[in-house]
Design an enzyme around this catalytic site. Structure first.
Site, PDB file in Angstrom:
ATOM      1  N   LYS A 237       0.850  -1.194   0.000  1.00 37.90           N
ATOM      2  CA  LYS A 237       0.000   0.000   0.000  1.00 37.90           C
ATOM      3  C   LYS A 237       0.884   1.242   0.000  1.00 37.90           C
ATOM      4  O   LYS A 237       1.741   1.405   0.866  1.00 37.90           O
ATOM      5  CB  LYS A 237      -0.900   0.012   1.236  1.00 37.90           C
ATOM      6  N   ASP A 242      -2.014  10.508   3.750  1.00 35.27           N
ATOM      7  CA  ASP A 242      -3.415  10.154   4.001  1.00 35.27           C
ATOM      8  C   ASP A 242      -4.058  11.199   4.906  1.00 35.27           C
ATOM      9  O   ASP A 242      -3.918  11.162   6.120  1.00 35.27           O
ATOM     10  CB  ASP A 242      -3.503   8.764   4.641  1.00 35.27           C
ATOM     11  N   LYS A 249      -9.106  13.374   8.837  1.00 40.02           N
ATOM     12  CA  LYS A 249      -8.598  12.932  10.148  1.00 40.02           C
ATOM     13  C   LYS A 249      -8.528  14.135  11.094  1.00 40.02           C
ATOM     14  O   LYS A 249      -8.302  15.263  10.648  1.00 40.02           O
ATOM     15  CB  LYS A 249      -7.172  12.380   9.996  1.00 40.02           C
ATOM     16  N   ASP A 260       2.060   6.505   5.398  1.00 39.14           N
ATOM     17  CA  ASP A 260       1.011   5.584   4.945  1.00 39.14           C
ATOM     18  C   ASP A 260       1.405   4.840   3.665  1.00 39.14           C
ATOM     19  O   ASP A 260       0.599   4.116   3.090  1.00 39.14           O
ATOM     20  CB  ASP A 260      -0.309   6.346   4.746  1.00 39.14           C
ATOM     21  N   ASP A 319     -11.634   7.690   4.830  1.00 40.48           N
ATOM     22  CA  ASP A 319     -10.332   7.420   5.456  1.00 40.48           C
ATOM     23  C   ASP A 319      -9.991   5.928   5.412  1.00 40.48           C
ATOM     24  O   ASP A 319      -8.881   5.538   5.724  1.00 40.48           O
ATOM     25  CB  ASP A 319     -10.311   7.939   6.896  1.00 40.48           C
ATOM     26  N   GLU A 321      -9.386   4.262   2.851  1.00 41.01           N
ATOM     27  CA  GLU A 321      -9.028   4.208   1.427  1.00 41.01           C
ATOM     28  C   GLU A 321      -8.137   3.027   1.095  1.00 41.01           C
ATOM     29  O   GLU A 321      -8.131   2.563  -0.044  1.00 41.01           O
ATOM     30  CB  GLU A 321      -8.330   5.523   1.031  1.00 41.01           C
ATOM     31  N   ARG A 323      -8.088  -0.223   1.868  1.00 37.74           N
ATOM     32  CA  ARG A 323      -8.703  -1.466   1.381  1.00 37.74           C
ATOM     33  C   ARG A 323      -9.347  -1.248   0.016  1.00 37.74           C
ATOM     34  O   ARG A 323      -9.390  -2.166  -0.796  1.00 37.74           O
ATOM     35  CB  ARG A 323      -9.700  -2.003   2.436  1.00 37.74           C
TER      36      ARG A 323
HETATM   37 MN    MN Z   1      -4.337   5.044   4.930  1.00 36.91          MN
HETATM   38 MN    MN Z   2      -6.932   6.355   5.781  1.00 38.52          MN
END
Ligand code: MN
Ligand code: MN
Length: 476
Positions: A237, A242, A249, A260, A319, A321, A323
Site C-alpha cells: 500500500k 493520508d 482525520k 502511509d 479514510d 481508502e 482497502r
Molecule cells: Mn491510509
Molecule cells: Mn486512511
C-alpha cells in the site's frame, strides 16, 4: 556513507568493538567499572595500542545468545560512539555458542548498519560524519553481503517513509522505484493515471482523484538466474499522504500520515535486495501509489466503486481508502497463473496497533502454514509479528444497503473487517496473507536497539526471510 567489509582484527582501528560472554577475560579496568558482560552492557577503555577506543560489549552467556541479543549489542555499541570522530571501526563477530556462524554475522552486520542510519536530507548542519569504514572481523564475506543487502533494503524503506509527502508524491515515488529497479536490472513498468482504468484498478483511480497529484501503479519483477521454483506477488500500500479525504482525520492524527506508504516502501526495499541475494523464485512487486486528499474530485461518502472483479463497494468512510485501492490490485495479482503466493503489506488500520502495540505487525491469512511461516520469518528477522483471526462472523459488518459491501462499519474489530474485505478479492486457490503494519513502520519514541526514531523500515527483512523460507519449502 559507511563502507562495510569483512576483515581481520587490526589494533590500529579508531574503535575496536569486542564482544564478551563473560567478563573473566576483560581488563581489570573495565571490570572495576562494573562490566559483567551482561547483554547490552557497554564499557569503553583506551585501546591497547594507545590510540583509539576499545568498546567492551556484553552478550550474556553463549548458550542463551539469540540473533536479537547480538543485533542489539552491535547496534548499542555502534550508537555508543556518540559524537566521537571515527574513521574506522572493527566489530568482532563472537565465536562459540549455538548460533550458526552465518546467523552471527547477519546479526552483527545488520545491527551496526541499521543503527548507523541517519535521515539528514533536510538538515543544514550534518554533524560529525559516520565512520568511513566498519570492518566486521571474523565474518564470512558471503554472509556479510547477504546481511548488508537486507539492511540496505531496510534503510531504503526508511528513506522513503521519512521523506516528506510534498517531496515523495506518487509520481516521484514511481520514478524513484523505476530508476532503482533499472539500476538493479529489474523489469518494471510505471502505469499512469489513464492506464488505471484499462487495468481495472478502479479503487486506486477513485482514491487518487481527490488529489492534484495523480496516482501511479508500478509493477516490478525479479527473475532468478535459473528456473523459478515459484512466483510470489508482493503488494504494498502506497498512500503517500493520508489526510483521510472528506472524512478528514483529526489534526492530532495527521503528523505521521506521510508514513502511509510504509507497505510499499517495505516491498520496494525487499525486491531491490533480491538481485544481491539470488533467491530461486520469481517475485512480482505491485505498488498502488496515491495521495488521499479532499479536493473537488475526491470520493464522496456514499459513492460506489465498481471493482475489476465485477463487485462493488459503497464508500462509507473515505479514510478507509487503503482497502479500496488494494482490492483491485489483489484481484489482478492473484489472477490464475500469475502468482502461487500473494502477500500484501499495508499500513491499514490503527486498530491493529490498539490490539498489538506499536512494535508488532498483524498477520492475517486463511493459510495456517503461510501465517506460521511469516511469523517465524519475522522472528528470525528481528521484526515482531502476531497472527490475528479472520473471524467469519465479523463479515456481517461489511453489508451495504446499495452495494456488495461497505468499506467501513464504524464498529470495533476494524483490522479483522479490513482483512475480510481484502480476502474477497483474492482469486480462490491462491495462497494469501495480509500484513497490517500501520503501527510498526513508524517509531514515535526514541531509538532502541537497531530501530531509530521515525521510519523503521519494518517489513523488509521479514519479507526477505519469508521469501527464503518459501523457496526452501519448494526445494525440499
Ligand atoms: Mn491510509
Ligand atoms: Mn486512511
Amino acid at each position: 556513507m559507511t563502507t562495510f567489509r569483512a576483515g581481520t582484527p587490526d589494533e590500529h582501528a579508531d574503535v575496536i568493538v569486542r564482544p564478551w560472554h563473560s567478563a573473566a577475560g576483560a581488563s581489570a579496568f573495565v571490570r572495576r567499572r562494573g562490566f559483567l558482560a551482561r547483554a547490552g552492557q557497554v564499557v569503553a577503555e583506551p585501546a591497547e595500542s594507545g590510540r583509539g577506543v576499545l568498546l567492551n560489549v556484553g552478550l550474556g552467556p553463549a548458550d542463551t545468545l539469540t540473533p536479537a541479543v547480538l543485533r542489539e549489542a552491535a547496534a548499542v555499541a555502534t550508537r555508543a560512539l556518540g559524537p566521537a570522530r571515527t574513521v574506522r571501526m572493527d566489530l568482532a563477530v563472537p565465536v562459540g555458542g549455538r548460533l550458526a556462524p552465518d546467523d552471527r554475522v547477519h546479526a552483527v552486520a545488520e545491527g551496526a548498519r541499521l543503527a548507523l542510519y541517519r535521515y539528514d536530507a533536510y538538515r543544514s548542519s550534518q554533524g560529525l560524519p559516520p565512520p568511513a569504514e566498519v570492518r566486521i572481523t571474523g565474518a564470512d564475506p558471503g554472509a556479510l553481503a547477504e546481511a548488508l543487502a537486507a539492511a540496505d533494503g531496510t534503510c531504503l524503506a526508511r528513506d522513503l517513509v521519512n521523506a516528506p509527502a510534498c517531496e515523495l508524491t506518487p509520481t516521484v515515488f514511481a520514478d524513484r522505484v523505476a530508476a532503482a529497479a533499472a539500476e538493479a536490472g529489474l523489469a518494471h513498468t510505471v502505469h499512469r493515471e489513464a492506464e488505471l482504468e484499462r487495468l481495472g484498478l478502479a479503487g486506486l483511480a477513485a482514491v487518487g482523484r481527490g488529489s492534484s497529484e495523480p496516482p501511479r501503479y508500478v509493477e516490478c519483477v525479479y527473475e532468478p538466474d535459473g528456473p523459478a521454483a515459484l512466483t510470489v506477488a508482493l503488494i504494498g500500500k502506497g498512500v503517500t499522504f493520508d489526510s483521510g479525504g472528506l472524512s478528514l482525520k483529526p489534526s492530532g492524527e495527521l503528523h505521521t500520515m506521510k508514513a502511509d506508504m510504509g507497505g510499499a516502501a517495505a516491498v520496494v526495499g525487499a525486491v531491490l535486495a533480491l538481485p544481491r541475494l539470488g533467491l530461486p523464485l520469481r517475485v512480482r512487486a505491485h505498488l498502488p501509489l496515491a495521495e488521499n486528499m479532499p479536493d473537488g474530485g475526491a470520493l464522496r461518502v456514499g459513492d460506489v466503486v465498481r471493482h475489476r472483479d465485477g463487485t462493488s463497494t459503497e464508500v462509507t468512510h473515505t479514510d478507509n481508502e487503503g482497502r479500496v485501492l488494494l482490492a483491485d490490485v489483489l484481484s489482478l495479482a492473484s489472477e490464475p497463473g500469475r502468482a502461487d503466493v500473494v502477500i500484501d503489506v499495508a499500513t491499514l488500520t490503527s486498530a491493529a496497533g490498539h490490539a498489538l502495540g506499536t512494535r508488532t505487525g498483524a498477520v492475517f491469512s486463511p493459510d495456517d502454514a503461510l501465517a506460521d511461516l511469516l511469523v517465524e520469518a519475522g522472528q528470525r528477522a528481528g521484526e515482531s509479528l502476531w497472527r490475528l483471526p479472520l473471524l467469519a462472523h465479523e463479515r456481517r459488518h461489511l453489508r451495504s444497503a446499495v452495494a456488495d459491501r461497505v468499506n467501513c462499519s464504524h464498529r470495533r474489530g476494524d483490522s479483522v473487517q479490513a482483512a475480510l474485505f481484502l480476502a474477497d478479492f483474492v482469486t480462490p486457490g491462491t495462497r494469501w496473507a495480509h500484513l497490517d503494519v500501520a503501527a510498526p513502520v513508524w517509531n514515535d519514541e526514541s531509538a532502541y536497539g537497531e530501530v531509530p526514531h521515525g521510519a523503521t523500515g519494518f517489513g523488509v527483512r521479514t519479507l526477505l526471510e519469508a521469501l527464503r523460507a518459501l523457496a526452501a519449502d519448494v526445494q525440499n
